[in-house]
Design an enzyme around this catalytic site. Sequence first.
Site, PDB file in Angstrom:
ATOM      1  N   THR A  17     -12.429  -5.964   7.704  1.00 40.12           N
ATOM      2  CA  THR A  17     -11.912  -6.050   9.082  1.00 40.12           C
ATOM      3  C   THR A  17     -11.946  -4.708   9.813  1.00 40.12           C
ATOM      4  O   THR A  17     -11.671  -4.650  11.005  1.00 40.12           O
ATOM      5  CB  THR A  17     -10.471  -6.594   9.078  1.00 40.12           C
ATOM      6  OG1 THR A  17      -9.683  -5.809   8.161  1.00 40.12           O
ATOM      7  CG2 THR A  17     -10.422  -8.040   8.654  1.00 40.12           C
ATOM      8  N   ASP A  71     -19.984  -5.283  -9.022  1.00 42.29           N
ATOM      9  CA  ASP A  71     -20.678  -4.530 -10.074  1.00 42.29           C
ATOM     10  C   ASP A  71     -21.752  -5.467 -10.629  1.00 42.29           C
ATOM     11  O   ASP A  71     -21.970  -6.563 -10.095  1.00 42.29           O
ATOM     12  CB  ASP A  71     -19.659  -4.117 -11.165  1.00 42.29           C
ATOM     13  CG  ASP A  71     -20.082  -2.857 -11.923  1.00 42.29           C
ATOM     14  OD1 ASP A  71     -21.266  -2.766 -12.309  1.00 42.29           O
ATOM     15  OD2 ASP A  71     -19.242  -1.981 -12.146  1.00 42.29           O
ATOM     16  N   ILE A  72     -22.397  -5.078 -11.718  1.00 40.58           N
ATOM     17  CA  ILE A  72     -23.344  -6.010 -12.341  1.00 40.58           C
ATOM     18  C   ILE A  72     -22.562  -7.231 -12.838  1.00 40.58           C
ATOM     19  O   ILE A  72     -21.349  -7.152 -13.100  1.00 40.58           O
ATOM     20  CB  ILE A  72     -24.120  -5.351 -13.500  1.00 40.58           C
ATOM     21  CG1 ILE A  72     -23.190  -4.885 -14.616  1.00 40.58           C
ATOM     22  CG2 ILE A  72     -24.979  -4.207 -12.990  1.00 40.58           C
ATOM     23  CD1 ILE A  72     -23.925  -4.501 -15.901  1.00 40.58           C
ATOM     24  N   GLN A 131      -8.145  -0.729  11.805  1.00 39.07           N
ATOM     25  CA  GLN A 131      -8.619  -2.120  11.884  1.00 39.07           C
ATOM     26  C   GLN A 131      -9.356  -2.351  13.197  1.00 39.07           C
ATOM     27  O   GLN A 131      -8.879  -1.952  14.263  1.00 39.07           O
ATOM     28  CB  GLN A 131      -7.421  -3.089  11.792  1.00 39.07           C
ATOM     29  CG  GLN A 131      -6.632  -2.976  10.503  1.00 39.07           C
ATOM     30  CD  GLN A 131      -7.337  -3.633   9.320  1.00 39.07           C
ATOM     31  OE1 GLN A 131      -8.487  -4.072   9.428  1.00 39.07           O
ATOM     32  NE2 GLN A 131      -6.644  -3.696   8.192  1.00 39.07           N
ATOM     33  N   GLY A 147       0.136  -5.006   6.100  1.00 31.51           N
ATOM     34  CA  GLY A 147       0.579  -3.802   5.405  1.00 31.51           C
ATOM     35  C   GLY A 147       1.433  -2.929   6.300  1.00 31.51           C
ATOM     36  O   GLY A 147       2.646  -3.107   6.419  1.00 31.51           O
ATOM     37  N   ARG A 148       0.771  -1.960   6.984  1.00 31.60           N
ATOM     38  CA  ARG A 148       1.514  -0.918   7.711  1.00 31.60           C
ATOM     39  C   ARG A 148       2.539  -1.405   8.717  1.00 31.60           C
ATOM     40  O   ARG A 148       3.602  -0.769   8.810  1.00 31.60           O
ATOM     41  CB  ARG A 148       0.499   0.049   8.356  1.00 31.60           C
ATOM     42  CG  ARG A 148      -0.175   0.921   7.312  1.00 31.60           C
ATOM     43  CD  ARG A 148      -1.445   1.561   7.810  1.00 31.60           C
ATOM     44  NE  ARG A 148      -2.528   0.611   7.927  1.00 31.60           N
ATOM     45  CZ  ARG A 148      -3.777   0.921   8.276  1.00 31.60           C
ATOM     46  NH1 ARG A 148      -4.091   2.172   8.554  1.00 31.60           N
ATOM     47  NH2 ARG A 148      -4.707  -0.011   8.342  1.00 31.60           N
ATOM     48  N   LYS A 197     -11.132  -5.986  -5.199  1.00 33.89           N
ATOM     49  CA  LYS A 197     -12.443  -5.983  -4.514  1.00 33.89           C
ATOM     50  C   LYS A 197     -13.562  -5.607  -5.473  1.00 33.89           C
ATOM     51  O   LYS A 197     -14.318  -4.646  -5.277  1.00 33.89           O
ATOM     52  CB  LYS A 197     -12.431  -5.027  -3.327  1.00 33.89           C
ATOM     53  CG  LYS A 197     -11.586  -5.526  -2.159  1.00 33.89           C
ATOM     54  CD  LYS A 197     -11.884  -4.765  -0.898  1.00 33.89           C
ATOM     55  CE  LYS A 197     -10.979  -5.179   0.235  1.00 33.89           C
ATOM     56  NZ  LYS A 197      -9.568  -4.763   0.015  1.00 33.89           N
ATOM     57  N   ASP A 225       0.857  -1.193   0.000  1.00 37.18           N
ATOM     58  CA  ASP A 225       0.000   0.000   0.000  1.00 37.18           C
ATOM     59  C   ASP A 225       0.890   1.239   0.000  1.00 37.18           C
ATOM     60  O   ASP A 225       1.036   1.930   1.022  1.00 37.18           O
ATOM     61  CB  ASP A 225      -0.940  -0.028   1.213  1.00 37.18           C
ATOM     62  CG  ASP A 225      -1.959  -1.150   1.110  1.00 37.18           C
ATOM     63  OD1 ASP A 225      -2.314  -1.537  -0.030  1.00 37.18           O
ATOM     64  OD2 ASP A 225      -2.392  -1.658   2.152  1.00 37.18           O
ATOM     65  N   LYS A 249       0.696  -8.136  -2.135  1.00 38.14           N
ATOM     66  CA  LYS A 249      -0.665  -7.706  -2.510  1.00 38.14           C
ATOM     67  C   LYS A 249      -0.610  -6.303  -3.112  1.00 38.14           C
ATOM     68  O   LYS A 249       0.022  -5.401  -2.558  1.00 38.14           O
ATOM     69  CB  LYS A 249      -1.577  -7.698  -1.287  1.00 38.14           C
ATOM     70  CG  LYS A 249      -3.004  -7.289  -1.603  1.00 38.14           C
ATOM     71  CD  LYS A 249      -3.908  -7.464  -0.403  1.00 38.14           C
ATOM     72  CE  LYS A 249      -3.969  -6.279   0.507  1.00 38.14           C
ATOM     73  NZ  LYS A 249      -4.789  -5.154   0.027  1.00 38.14           N
ATOM     74  N   ASP A 281      -5.745  -7.109  -5.289  1.00 37.60           N
ATOM     75  CA  ASP A 281      -6.855  -6.795  -4.390  1.00 37.60           C
ATOM     76  C   ASP A 281      -7.722  -5.712  -5.029  1.00 37.60           C
ATOM     77  O   ASP A 281      -7.651  -4.548  -4.667  1.00 37.60           O
ATOM     78  CB  ASP A 281      -6.289  -6.351  -3.035  1.00 37.60           C
ATOM     79  CG  ASP A 281      -7.367  -6.082  -2.022  1.00 37.60           C
ATOM     80  OD1 ASP A 281      -8.507  -6.566  -2.229  1.00 37.60           O
ATOM     81  OD2 ASP A 281      -7.082  -5.396  -1.025  1.00 37.60           O
TER      82      ASP A 281
HETATM   83  O1  LIG Z   1      -9.070  -7.596   0.950  1.00 36.37           O
HETATM   84  C1  LIG Z   1      -8.196  -7.190   1.730  1.00 36.37           C
HETATM   85  O2  LIG Z   1      -7.013  -7.412   1.526  1.00 36.37           O
HETATM   86  C2  LIG Z   1      -8.648  -6.565   2.992  1.00 36.37           C
HETATM   87  C3  LIG Z   1      -9.874  -6.968   3.477  1.00 36.37           C
HETATM   88  C4  LIG Z   1     -10.255  -6.587   4.780  1.00 36.37           C
HETATM   89  O3  LIG Z   1     -11.324  -6.982   5.262  1.00 36.37           O
HETATM   90  N1  LIG Z   1      -9.426  -5.806   5.487  1.00 36.37           N
HETATM   91  C5  LIG Z   1      -8.229  -5.340   5.002  1.00 36.37           C
HETATM   92  O4  LIG Z   1      -7.515  -4.649   5.736  1.00 36.37           O
HETATM   93  N2  LIG Z   1      -7.853  -5.681   3.722  1.00 36.37           N
HETATM   94  C6  LIG Z   1      -6.592  -5.131   3.157  1.00 36.37           C
HETATM   95  O5  LIG Z   1      -5.486  -5.624   3.901  1.00 36.37           O
HETATM   96  C7  LIG Z   1      -4.500  -4.627   4.074  1.00 36.37           C
HETATM   97  C8  LIG Z   1      -4.280  -4.408   5.549  1.00 36.37           C
HETATM   98  O6  LIG Z   1      -3.311  -3.414   5.738  1.00 36.37           O
HETATM   99  P1  LIG Z   1      -2.784  -3.017   7.179  1.00 36.37           P
HETATM  100  O7  LIG Z   1      -3.964  -2.674   8.036  1.00 36.37           O
HETATM  101  O8  LIG Z   1      -1.902  -1.847   6.893  1.00 36.37           O
HETATM  102  O9  LIG Z   1      -2.024  -4.217   7.703  1.00 36.37           O
HETATM  103  C9  LIG Z   1      -4.977  -3.392   3.331  1.00 36.37           C
HETATM  104  O10 LIG Z   1      -4.363  -3.402   2.053  1.00 36.37           O
HETATM  105  C10 LIG Z   1      -6.480  -3.600   3.193  1.00 36.37           C
HETATM  106  O11 LIG Z   1      -6.973  -3.040   1.978  1.00 36.37           O
END
Ligand SMILES: O=C(O)c1cc(=O)[nH]c(=O)n1[C@@H]1O[C@H](COP(=O)(O)O)[C@@H](O)[C@H]1O
Length: 241
Positions: free
Chosen positions: A130, A81-82, A200, A220-221, A78, A27, A49, A76
Amino acid sequence: MVGAASPKDAPMTVSADPRDRLIVALDLPSVPEAEALIDRIGDAATFYKIGYRLGYAGGLALAERLAARGLKIFLDLKLHDIGNTVEEGVRSASGLGATFLTVHAYPQTMRAAVRGRGAGLKILAVTVLTSYDDADAAEAGYGLPVAELVAKRAAQAAEIGIDGLVCSATEAASVRRIVGPDRLIVTPGIRPAGAEAGDQKRVMTPGDARKAGIDHVVVGRPITGAADPRAVAQAIVADLA
Ligand SMILES: O=C(O)c1cc(=O)[nH]c(=O)n1[C@@H]1O[C@H](COP(=O)(O)O)[C@@H](O)[C@H]1O
């Protein structure tokens, strides 16, 4: 256990390499910054990802290059749509060399994604983000608490033949009972002990997630913002072992 439709390729395990359990979320705002992070992490991670932020900034071409280098890619996107748009979108994305692609876990969307799925691409359905708790689900108009909504969508995904589910590790054990052993459970919202949760709301440590039966964690972070991202990635992989 629900499981009327078969997942695409059994067994579902992507590989026996323990590093594959960690998916690093790239990200980041630009391709050069993503490439620099991948260089710093080196062989500590094998699975990356690419989502909205990098995807809309050249990340899809990067995905193809990384896949050609032998790294595993989770696109990712996500999608939701139709049906026709989802089906054709998934068909286009199937050419990028990715291992996973996300869609939202709505039945019409999931059926369309299964129709468009090309060879080698596994479709993951995002159950309930999440960052949502019960109050967020109610605010969005859902009449079920998060745990029940996740369970309902997991059962529908298995019935439709989706390859894996994205949920919080806090629901992983119940999702596993619903979908059985042959579908992947992929969990974001992962935080090493002491790490900031940020936005989160349903979080777990890597070790506890593994005990709950997940296949992959998405982080990610805690990695992208670390002084030593390679060391954090190695510690997470060790915790997942
Ligand atoms: O589909 C995903 O990856 C996703 C689904 C979800 O329910 N929650 C979620 O945090 N993510 C992705 O997972 C990553 C989590 O990033 P951090 O919170 O930085 O660890 C991000 O890229 C979100 O877009």
